[in-house]
Motif scaffolding. Structure first.
Motif, PDB file in Angstrom:
ATOM      1  N   ARG A 294       0.449   8.305   9.029  1.00  0.00           N
ATOM      2  CA  ARG A 294       0.575   7.144   8.148  1.00  0.00           C
ATOM      3  C   ARG A 294       0.225   7.598   6.745  1.00  0.00           C
ATOM      4  O   ARG A 294      -0.854   8.155   6.528  1.00  0.00           O
TER       5      ARG A 294
ATOM      6  N   ARG B 298      -8.047   3.779   7.152  1.00  0.00           N
ATOM      7  CA  ARG B 298      -7.007   3.121   7.959  1.00  0.00           C
ATOM      8  C   ARG B 298      -6.906   1.654   7.540  1.00  0.00           C
ATOM      9  O   ARG B 298      -5.800   1.088   7.479  1.00  0.00           O
ATOM     10  N   PHE B 299      -8.036   1.037   7.222  1.00  0.00           N
ATOM     11  CA  PHE B 299      -8.034  -0.341   6.734  1.00  0.00           C
ATOM     12  C   PHE B 299      -7.319  -0.432   5.382  1.00  0.00           C
ATOM     13  O   PHE B 299      -6.546  -1.361   5.129  1.00  0.00           O
TER      14      PHE B 299
ATOM     15  N   ASP C  41      -3.663  -0.371   6.064  1.00  0.00           N
ATOM     16  CA  ASP C  41      -3.226  -1.666   6.591  1.00  0.00           C
ATOM     17  C   ASP C  41      -3.078  -2.691   5.464  1.00  0.00           C
ATOM     18  O   ASP C  41      -2.149  -3.513   5.481  1.00  0.00           O
TER      19      ASP C  41
ATOM     20  N   VAL D 109       0.177  -1.965   3.681  1.00  0.00           N
ATOM     21  CA  VAL D 109       1.305  -2.474   4.470  1.00  0.00           C
ATOM     22  C   VAL D 109       1.461  -3.975   4.271  1.00  0.00           C
ATOM     23  O   VAL D 109       2.573  -4.498   4.120  1.00  0.00           O
TER      24      VAL D 109
END
Length: 279
Positions: free
Chosen positions: A104, A246-247, A250, A253
């Motif tokens: 990602r 990762r947050f 997100d 996104v």
């Protein structure tokens, strides 16, 4: 008792080096976590060295030789295990990409390397070092194209990219190069090989304004996050840091255009570049 033998560079040096590290650690009665504490790295990093998935760098080799009392074995064999066609700061990342199950990535200014065309990569490499001989630029470009073959597999790894709108509008190599580059990205999307979302200028402020990030997941190892700067890079496996970033991804996104609207924008801009090149 005889010590470990130097590695044969014609074999798999990283795997052999990792096997010797595991043997030396177990001889000392240390767990991966305990050895990691002694050389100031995580237990998972030691595990990756033992599995041959991470390159052993000289600073770690020196510490391992001291802690495990291996008479300079790891320092002597670092060079055999470090052979690569990539710049030293990028070696680990290129090899980890090939082992990943999911990537990602957010890029603010460039189409990421795995999605680049040869002409786009050549223009980027030339911009990085305008005085480099043409043959060296070609070697770098070939290395980057080798990385893109990772996408020849129909499904693995999962590649999810958030592209800043600036990466689409920054003209790299001229209109024809940009048109080809954006069509290439769109083609990968239409073949359902990658997921791409565009973070539009209209999204305003966002949590990754300070730079790019890449998150990599693996089948048998903890996830990593990769940070890249000017001719430098850093890999981080701290679980709290990986979870936090990762947050961040997100959130990007959530702020980006949908996949359908992103594809439409990419193809529209590609067409604009075609018209710019052929008025």
């Amino acid at each position: 008792m005889s010590g470990p033998k130097d590695l044969d560079p014609s074999s798999s040096p990283r795997a052999l080096l990792g096997a010797e590290l595991r043997h030396a650690r177990e001889q000392k009665g240390l767990s991966q976590a305990e050895l990691g504490q002694l050389v100031f790295v995580s237990g998972s990093f030691i595990g990756q060295l033992e599995a041959g998935s991470r390159r052993m760098q000289p600073e770690y080799a020196r510490l391992l030789d001291e802690v495990l009392e291996t008479a300079g074995f790891f320092m002597r064999n670092c060079k055999a295990a470090a052979t690569s066609k990539y710049p030293a700061y990028f070696v680990d990342v290129a090899e980890l990409e090939a082992q990943s199950t999911a990537i990602r990535q957010y890029t603010p200014l460039l189409i990421p390397g795995l999605l680049q065309t040869a002409a786009y990569a050549r223009a980027v490499n030339r911009a990085y070092d305008p005085t480099t001989p043409a043959e060296t630029i070609e070697e770098w470009t070939e290395g980057r194209m080798d990385r893109t073959r990772l996408l020849d597999h129909p499904t693995k790894p999962l590649l999810w990219v958030v592209l800043d709108e600036a990466a689409l509008r920054r003209e790299i190599g001229g209109p024809a190069v940009m048109a080809e580059a954006l069509r290439h990205v769109a083609g990968l999307v239409r073949r359902s090989r990658i997921i791409v979302q565009v973070l539009p200028f209209s999204a305003g402020e966002h949590p990754a304004m300070q730079g790019a990030l890449k998150l990599m997941e693996f089948a048998d190892a903890p996830p990593l996050v990769y940070f890249e700067g000017v001719r430098s890079s850093r890999l981080e496996d701290d679980p709290a840091t990986v979870t936090q970033l990762r947050f961040v991804f997100d959130l990007l996104v959530a702020s980006a255009l949908s996949q359908g609207k992103s594809l439409a924008l990419i193809e529209a801009l590609a067409q604009d570049y075609v018209h710019e090149d052929h008025p």
